[in-house]
Enzyme design. Structure first.
Site, PDB file in Angstrom:
ATOM      1  N   ASN A  62      31.458  42.701   6.397  1.00 10.60           N
ATOM      2  CA  ASN A  62      32.444  42.520   5.339  1.00 10.60           C
ATOM      3  C   ASN A  62      33.555  41.582   5.805  1.00 10.60           C
ATOM      4  OD1 ASN A  62      33.069  44.932   6.945  1.00 10.60           O
ATOM      5  ND2 ASN A  62      34.750  45.337   5.532  1.00 10.60           N
ATOM      6  N   GLU A  64      37.281  40.530   4.529  1.00 12.91           N
ATOM      7  CA  GLU A  64      38.380  40.824   3.610  1.00 12.91           C
ATOM      8  C   GLU A  64      39.327  39.638   3.481  1.00 12.91           C
ATOM      9  OE1 GLU A  64      38.508  45.645   4.284  1.00 12.91           O
ATOM     10  OE2 GLU A  64      40.200  44.461   4.990  1.00 12.91           O
ATOM     11  N   CYS A  73      31.649  41.922   0.554  1.00 15.12           N
ATOM     12  CA  CYS A  73      31.002  43.013   1.279  1.00 15.12           C
ATOM     13  C   CYS A  73      29.902  42.478   2.204  1.00 15.12           C
ATOM     14  CB  CYS A  73      30.371  43.992   0.298  1.00 15.12           C
ATOM     15  SG  CYS A  73      31.529  44.776  -0.833  1.00 15.12           S
ATOM     16  N   GLU A  75      26.825  43.447   2.617  1.00 17.97           N
ATOM     17  CA  GLU A  75      25.510  43.304   1.998  1.00 17.97           C
ATOM     18  C   GLU A  75      25.383  41.965   1.279  1.00 17.97           C
ATOM     19  OE1 GLU A  75      26.650  47.739   1.657  1.00 17.97           O
ATOM     20  OE2 GLU A  75      27.659  45.804   1.697  1.00 17.97           O
ATOM     21  N   CYS A 112      28.102  49.370  -2.544  1.00 13.99           N
ATOM     22  CA  CYS A 112      28.942  49.516  -3.733  1.00 13.99           C
ATOM     23  C   CYS A 112      28.180  49.003  -4.953  1.00 13.99           C
ATOM     24  CB  CYS A 112      30.260  48.752  -3.549  1.00 13.99           C
ATOM     25  SG  CYS A 112      30.090  46.947  -3.644  1.00 13.99           S
ATOM     26  N   CYS A 115      27.369  45.222  -4.922  1.00 12.96           N
ATOM     27  CA  CYS A 115      26.281  44.906  -3.989  1.00 12.96           C
ATOM     28  C   CYS A 115      24.935  45.368  -4.537  1.00 12.96           C
ATOM     29  CB  CYS A 115      26.553  45.531  -2.621  1.00 12.96           C
ATOM     30  SG  CYS A 115      27.868  44.681  -1.723  1.00 12.96           S
TER      31      CYS A 115
END
Length: 160
Positions: A62, A64, A73, A75, A112, A115
């Site tokens: 990830n 940010e 993210c 993924e 999430c 994703c």
């Protein structure tokens, strides 16, 4: 009126030692890349490793940003990288590991919603399932045989 029941079948392993060797190695790569995540705001680090049908492994962590929607993210970092580098390869397996700088994450952490949607796009496009294995920092590992098991009412090109 018609009632519809939707079910998903998941497999829960007690730990990484129960995983098939290929998946165990892939999960180790997810753990390693998780440690390189850029997560100064959430302090929540996620790593993902994808095994493609051409034998390549693609990783992501990830990333940010102070402007929260601009982050990405693990993924999606991995799947978009795979799509850019190996556009004709199918994703066979994805391993995901999550950890927090503030506590030990013992519960398996699934992708999430964003994703799941992104992974579903690749699964539909390649016309074959993507196996997902996800865990926290340590402990149990959950296997979903397909993205569809985590996102059963899929929004895809047929919905447009």
């Amino acid at each position: 009126m018609k009632e519809i029941e939707i079910t998903s079948r998941l497999v829960v392993y007690d730990g990484t030692d129960e995983l098939p060797e290929t998946v165990r190695e892939l999960m180790q790569k997810a753990v390693e890349v998780r440690k390189k995540a850029y997560a100064p705001y959430s302090r929540f680090r996620v790593g993902a490793a994808l095994l493609l049908d051409n034998g390549e492994v693609v990783i992501g962590s990830n990333q940010e940003n102070a402007s929260y929607p601009s982050g990405l993210c693990a993924e999606r970092v991995a799947v978009f990288q795979a799509g850019a580098r190996f556009p004709d390869a199918a994703i066979r397996i994805i391993a995901i590991s999550a950890a927090s700088d503030q506590r030990t994450v013992l519960t398996p952490v699934p992708p999430c919603g964003a994703c799941r949607q992104s992974l579903a796009e690749y699964e539909v496009r390649q016309e074959s399932p993507v196996e997902l294995y996800f865990m926290g920092e340590t402990g149990k590992v959950v296997k979903a045989p397909s993205v569809g098991d985590l996102l059963p009412l899929l929004f895809d090109k047929e919905s447009l």
